[in-house]
Design a protein around this motif. Structure first.
Motif, PDB file in Angstrom:
ATOM      1  N   UNK A 160     -28.266  -1.915 -23.662  1.00  0.00           N
ATOM      2  CA  UNK A 160     -27.311  -2.317 -24.687  1.00  0.00           C
ATOM      3  C   UNK A 160     -26.234  -1.256 -24.863  1.00  0.00           C
ATOM      4  N   UNK A 161     -25.039  -1.648 -25.224  1.00  0.00           N
ATOM      5  CA  UNK A 161     -23.996  -0.668 -25.493  1.00  0.00           C
ATOM      6  C   UNK A 161     -24.389   0.202 -26.694  1.00  0.00           C
ATOM      7  N   UNK A 162     -23.958   1.503 -26.636  1.00  0.00           N
ATOM      8  CA  UNK A 162     -24.423   2.438 -27.650  1.00  0.00           C
ATOM      9  C   UNK A 162     -23.864   2.136 -29.036  1.00  0.00           C
ATOM     10  N   UNK A 163     -22.632   1.550 -29.083  1.00  0.00           N
ATOM     11  CA  UNK A 163     -22.025   1.335 -30.396  1.00  0.00           C
ATOM     12  C   UNK A 163     -22.394  -0.024 -30.984  1.00  0.00           C
ATOM     13  N   UNK A 164     -23.245  -0.723 -30.276  1.00  0.00           N
ATOM     14  CA  UNK A 164     -23.689  -2.006 -30.798  1.00  0.00           C
ATOM     15  C   UNK A 164     -24.359  -1.797 -32.157  1.00  0.00           C
ATOM     16  N   UNK A 199     -31.557  -5.199 -31.770  1.00  0.00           N
ATOM     17  CA  UNK A 199     -32.131  -6.488 -31.400  1.00  0.00           C
ATOM     18  C   UNK A 199     -33.188  -6.915 -32.410  1.00  0.00           C
TER      19      UNK A 199
END
Lengths: 268, 340
Positions: free
Chosen positions: B194-198, B202
């Motif tokens: 997953x992108x870090x800034x997401x 989840x």
């Protein structure tokens, strides 16, 4: 691609385990006592296999391609180039560990492949040739929970008889006792034309620990029997000798061919 | 959805072949010409695999759940400061962190990066593959309650504890490879995708699926070693007459060396090695089988390669030689002094 292959391998293994259950061939491989674990494993493998479809779809909708991923991290978090490389390296190490080559996957699929190609068959005469065969004493008697009182003589299996022999080592003690046992035919150089061994394998957990046991049978037409033929033997015991050992010999009155029993192995 | 559609026909064909035994019709002709020996090999190999599969899967599932759901920061609050207590805790940590030797190296590395003391990490690394619920259950299933089960747990625990204490004397710089020493900003593996800034983590359900996928990867990883191991074991049973093994199997030192060597080469997962060990009962002395069960989970070919990925060469040498010598002396002593 690999993800698909991984899912396929896991699903195939699950189906394979379930097929052993539904065709009843599971009894050729493991002791009945452990059969309840197999459907759980089949179900688990199928669930795990299906999860790849979920994860792939999920990841596709959320993840940017990996180049952007590294660049982005580099600029925003101000990490040094070295550490970004480090991250990438660890990532690729991880990828490597968890992406078995197709050769690796084929190896994991071997149970399915062999299960498809080789017709299931219980261990038989050929497996006995390089084993020690239990005649009067038992190598499997070590299991702690087998001190059950012996069943009625008419219903004793080969294993029950050997346990009786072990409790009373004098072969003459069994003279004229009637027996009716089922097993497969085994013969080697030590048998004359008028004798054979009616044999079974004793399986404690799975066929890896199978121990061969048998009763010496005197039968005039023994030479006409073929190895691995399953037979039911009616007869009575008389003291006799086999390979310079004093043993109780089963003098057959009838030897009738039978089908392979549902549970080909005996369980201690 | 396209992927599902591509897989489906293959699966339906496979299911048909497996359940109707269609697959046997054609190849049976070819296979019937094969020797009975091959048939025996296949039966024994499938026997070991079918018996071991549920335990291997259980290990993978637990490992997947830990990977996704256990927060190591929380865990670290409970790390003891005393070296002896830390080593003891490390050796017992497997009871809450049930991983076999395939997973333990990755977990240990992660724990070290978060500042776990060496004594604790090394004790965990060596003990966890045996002192954990899954392995205790599978050993119990095979050998029942008795000296084999108790001996396996107690000796693995003690050896791991002692070696953990020895490593307390070493400095991390001498033990770990340089890149492992950096305080890591690494995310848990499952989040790396997953992108870090997401901003949104989840959901629980998505993580559960992710745990299953991780378990699948682990299973496929480990199953390779299990299958190679069962093939060697089945091949040995088919080809080598028991009388030959019996000759090696009864010497007090030879039996121990033979089985320790075998444990190293076979590299069977600790959740399933008890099933393979069962094939050696009646051939080898009980103490040498105990040695097999204690040493195999600590060191074997596949853990050796993983050790080399995080430890200095000299440390890896110690990690092999110390358990080897201790197990050997112990089994030799039991062979000479104890009648089972």
């Amino acid at each position: 691609m690999t993800t698909n292959l991984k899912a396929l391998t896991l699903l195939a293994l699950g189906l394979f385990l379930y097929s052993r259950l539904s065709t009843g061939t599971i009894a050729l491989y493991i002791n009945q006592r452990f059969t309840w674990l197999t459907p759980l494993a089949a179900l688990g493998l199928i669930l795990v296999g299906l999860s790849y479809q979920r994860s792939v779809r999920f990841r596709q909708s959320q993840t940017p391609i990996s180049d952007e991923h590294t660049d982005h991290e580099h600029s925003v978090h101000g990490e040094s180039v070295a550490s970004a490389h480090e991250h990438e390296r660890q990532h690729s190490v991880h990828e490597h560990e968890h992406s078995p080559s197709w050769v690796g996957l084929l190896l994991v699929a071997m149970p399915v492949v062999l299960g498809l190609l080789v017709p299931p068959k219980p261990l038989g005469a050929s497996a006995m040739s390089n084993r020690e065969i239990g005649l009067s004493s038992l190598s499997v008697s070590a299991s702690p929970n087998d001190r059950v009182p012996l069943v009625d003589t008419g219903e004793r299996t080969i294993l029950d008889w050997l346990q009786a022999f072990q409790q009373n080592p004098d072969p003459a003690a069994f003279t004229n006792q009637k027996a009716q046992v089922v097993g497969f035919v085994y013969q080697d150089g030590r048998f004359g034309a008028d004798s054979f061994m009616v044999s079974r394998f004793v399986v404690t957990h799975c066929v890896a620990d199978a121990a061969a046991i048998g009763l010496i049978v005197r039968w005039p037409d023994a030479a006409e029997l073929s190895a691995d033929q399953w037979v039911e033997v009616h007869g009575h015991f008389e003291p006799g000798e086999f390979a310079r050992q004093q043993v109780a010999v089963l003098v057959a009155e009838a030897v009738t061919p039978t089908a392979i029993p549902e549970h080909p192995y005996l369980y201690p | 959805m396209k992927r599902t559609i591509r897989l489906l026909p293959i699966l339906i064909l496979l299911a048909l072949a497996l359940f109707t035994r269609l697959g046997e019709l054609v190849p049976a002709l070819a296979v019937s010409a094969l020797s009975d020996g091959f048939q025996t090999f296949v039966t024994i190999f499938l026997g070991i695999f079918i018996e071991a599969a549920p335990f291997l899967l259980a290990g993978s599932l637990v490992s997947g759940l830990i990977e996704v759901f256990v927060d190591q920061q929380t865990l670290l609050r409970f790390v003891p400061r005393q070296p002896a207590v830390a080593a003891l805790t490390g050796a017992a940590l497997g009871l809450t962190f049930p991983v076999c030797e395939c997973g333990v190296v990755l977990v240990t590395r992660r724990l070290h990066q978060k500042g776990l003391p060496l004594s604790m990490g090394i004790a965990f690394l060596l003990a966890a593959p045996v002192v954990n619920p899954v392995v205790i259950a599978s050993t119990y299933a095979v050998f029942g309650m008795g000296p084999m089960l108790i001996g396996r747990i107690v000796f693995s625990f003690l050896i791991a504890f002692v070696i953990g204490l020895i490593f307390h004397l070493a400095k991390p710089k001498e033990v770990l490879l340089p890149q492992e020493l950096q305080a890591s900003q690494m995310q848990p593996i499952y989040l790396q995708a997953y992108p870090l800034d997401q901003p949104v983590p989840p959901s629980r359900g998505e993580r559960a699926w992710q745990a299953l996928t991780t378990a699948g990867d682990d299973f496929l990883d480990m199953a390779r070693y299990l299958i190679i191991g069962s093939m060697i074991a089945a091949g040995m049973q088919t080809l080598v007459p028991q009388s030959t093994l019996l000759a090696i199997g009864q010497g007090p030192l030879a039996s121990v060396l033979a089985l320790l060597g075998l444990a190293f080469v076979l590299s069977i997962c600790s959740t399933t090695d008890a099933f393979v060990a069962l094939a050696f009962v009646n051939i080898f002395t009980p103490a040498s089988i105990l040695g097999f069960l204690v040493f195999g989970p600590m060191v074997d070919i596949k853990s050796l390669t993983m050790f080399l990925g995080i430890f200095q060469r000299r440390t890896v040498l110690y990690l092999i030689l110390l358990p080897l010598l201790m197990t050997m002396l112990l089994a030799l002593y039991l062979n000479l002094n104890v009648r089972w």
